[in-house]
Enzyme design. Sequence first.
Site, mmCIF file in Angstrom:
data_model
loop_
_atom_site.group_PDB
_atom_site.id
_atom_site.type_symbol
_atom_site.label_atom_id
_atom_site.label_comp_id
_atom_site.label_asym_id
_atom_site.label_seq_id
_atom_site.Cartn_x
_atom_site.Cartn_y
_atom_site.Cartn_z
ATOM 1 N N PRO A 18 -44.283 -19.480 -11.028
ATOM 2 C CA PRO A 18 -45.448 -19.053 -11.810
ATOM 3 C C PRO A 18 -45.848 -17.429 -11.571
ATOM 4 C CG PRO A 18 -46.039 -20.135 -9.927
ATOM 5 C CD PRO A 18 -44.818 -20.215 -9.944
ATOM 6 N N ASN A 19 -45.994 -16.835 -12.717
ATOM 7 C CA ASN A 19 -46.094 -15.467 -12.984
ATOM 8 C C ASN A 19 -44.977 -14.385 -13.005
ATOM 9 O OD1 ASN A 19 -49.151 -15.913 -13.084
ATOM 10 N ND2 ASN A 19 -49.092 -16.552 -11.055
ATOM 11 N N ARG A 26 -46.649 -7.028 -14.296
ATOM 12 C CA ARG A 26 -47.577 -7.493 -13.261
ATOM 13 C C ARG A 26 -47.393 -6.786 -11.870
ATOM 14 N NH1 ARG A 26 -45.836 -12.774 -9.539
ATOM 15 N NH2 ARG A 26 -47.983 -12.923 -8.414
ATOM 16 N N TYR A 31 -44.072 -5.464 -7.297
ATOM 17 C CA TYR A 31 -43.042 -6.289 -8.030
ATOM 18 C C TYR A 31 -42.034 -5.404 -8.689
ATOM 19 C CZ TYR A 31 -46.004 -10.080 -6.301
ATOM 20 O OH TYR A 31 -46.696 -11.069 -5.458
ATOM 21 N N ASN A 82 -37.492 -18.663 -6.153
ATOM 22 C CA ASN A 82 -38.718 -17.690 -5.894
ATOM 23 C C ASN A 82 -40.069 -18.712 -6.555
ATOM 24 O OD1 ASN A 82 -41.023 -16.232 -5.638
ATOM 25 N ND2 ASN A 82 -39.732 -14.194 -6.297
ATOM 26 N N ALA A 85 -46.457 -18.373 -5.773
ATOM 27 C CA ALA A 85 -47.553 -18.764 -5.255
ATOM 28 C C ALA A 85 -47.589 -20.230 -4.557
ATOM 29 C CB ALA A 85 -48.853 -18.602 -5.876
ATOM 30 N N GLU A 106 -34.751 -19.555 -0.276
ATOM 31 C CA GLU A 106 -36.152 -19.276 -0.700
ATOM 32 C C GLU A 106 -36.111 -17.560 -0.676
ATOM 33 O OE1 GLU A 106 -39.305 -20.383 1.924
ATOM 34 O OE2 GLU A 106 -40.801 -19.350 0.699
ATOM 35 N N HIS A 108 -38.447 -14.047 -1.809
ATOM 36 C CA HIS A 108 -39.509 -13.354 -2.066
ATOM 37 C C HIS A 108 -39.435 -11.791 -2.542
ATOM 38 C CE1 HIS A 108 -42.066 -16.971 -1.666
ATOM 39 N NE2 HIS A 108 -41.456 -17.148 -0.447
ATOM 40 N N ARG A 115 -48.356 -9.090 3.929
ATOM 41 C CA ARG A 115 -49.492 -9.119 2.936
ATOM 42 C C ARG A 115 -50.560 -9.929 3.489
ATOM 43 N NH1 ARG A 115 -47.023 -10.196 -2.780
ATOM 44 N NH2 ARG A 115 -49.052 -9.595 -3.475
HETATM 45 C C1 DQA Z 1 -43.749 -13.683 -4.455
HETATM 46 C C2 DQA Z 1 -44.852 -13.781 -3.309
HETATM 47 C C3 DQA Z 1 -45.713 -14.671 -3.439
HETATM 48 O O1 DQA Z 1 -46.887 -14.706 -2.502
HETATM 49 C C4 DQA Z 1 -46.602 -14.331 -4.833
HETATM 50 O O2 DQA Z 1 -47.364 -15.489 -5.047
HETATM 51 C C5 DQA Z 1 -45.685 -14.176 -5.946
HETATM 52 C C6 DQA Z 1 -44.502 -13.480 -5.756
HETATM 53 C C7 DQA Z 1 -42.755 -12.452 -4.365
HETATM 54 O O3 DQA Z 1 -41.586 -12.692 -4.935
HETATM 55 O O4 DQA Z 1 -42.987 -11.787 -3.425
HETATM 56 O O5 DQA Z 1 -45.998 -14.747 -7.232
HETATM 57 O O6 DQA Z 1 -43.185 -14.968 -4.479
#
Ligand code: DQA
Length: 151
Positions: A18-19, A26, A31, A82, A85, A106, A108, A115
């Site tokens: 998501p996102n 964003r 990012y 990835n 959230a 995994e 990020h 954070r």
């Molecule tokens: C993320 C870190 C997560 O906490 C966040 O919700 C994201 C992006 C990252 O790539 O740093 O959407 O996965």
Amino acid sequence: MTETLPVPPVRVLVLNGPNLNLLGKREPEVYGTTSLDELMDELVLYGSAEGAEIRAAQSNSEGAIVDLLHASQEWATGVIINAGAYSHTSIAIRDAISSIDIPVIEVHISNVAAREEFRHQSMLSGVCQGVLFGFGHKGYKLAVQSFLLTS
Ligand code: DQA
């Protein structure tokens, strides 16, 4: 005479949650300014230069990510995820990772450990082969390298 051993194929599905479709727009200070399409296109080229075939998928929906994980083993030898959230909340995605027979890494982009507290826990890490965070966009390339080194 030296014997050349056959190299097993490395086919990686990169799943973004998501996102992450809004990458580039964003929170660019966290990012970056590269879009997800640009990032994934670059990763596909990187993979083909290094010997890995890469496909990318993105979904904002938890169930769709579960479905993509189930289907991944029909083609992929490994998955890079990835889950955004959902990484911090989703037992369904954790169970889907446990339910498939291929390794999952995994990733990020940001350093989640530096954070907010709620980002320090991942539901997924314990069932993944490994975790990479804090390396920015290069985390995806590092994950591809991990598969190449361990295949
Ligand atoms: C993320 C870190 C997560 O906490 C966040 O919700 C994201 C992006 C990252 O790539 O740093 O959407 O996965």
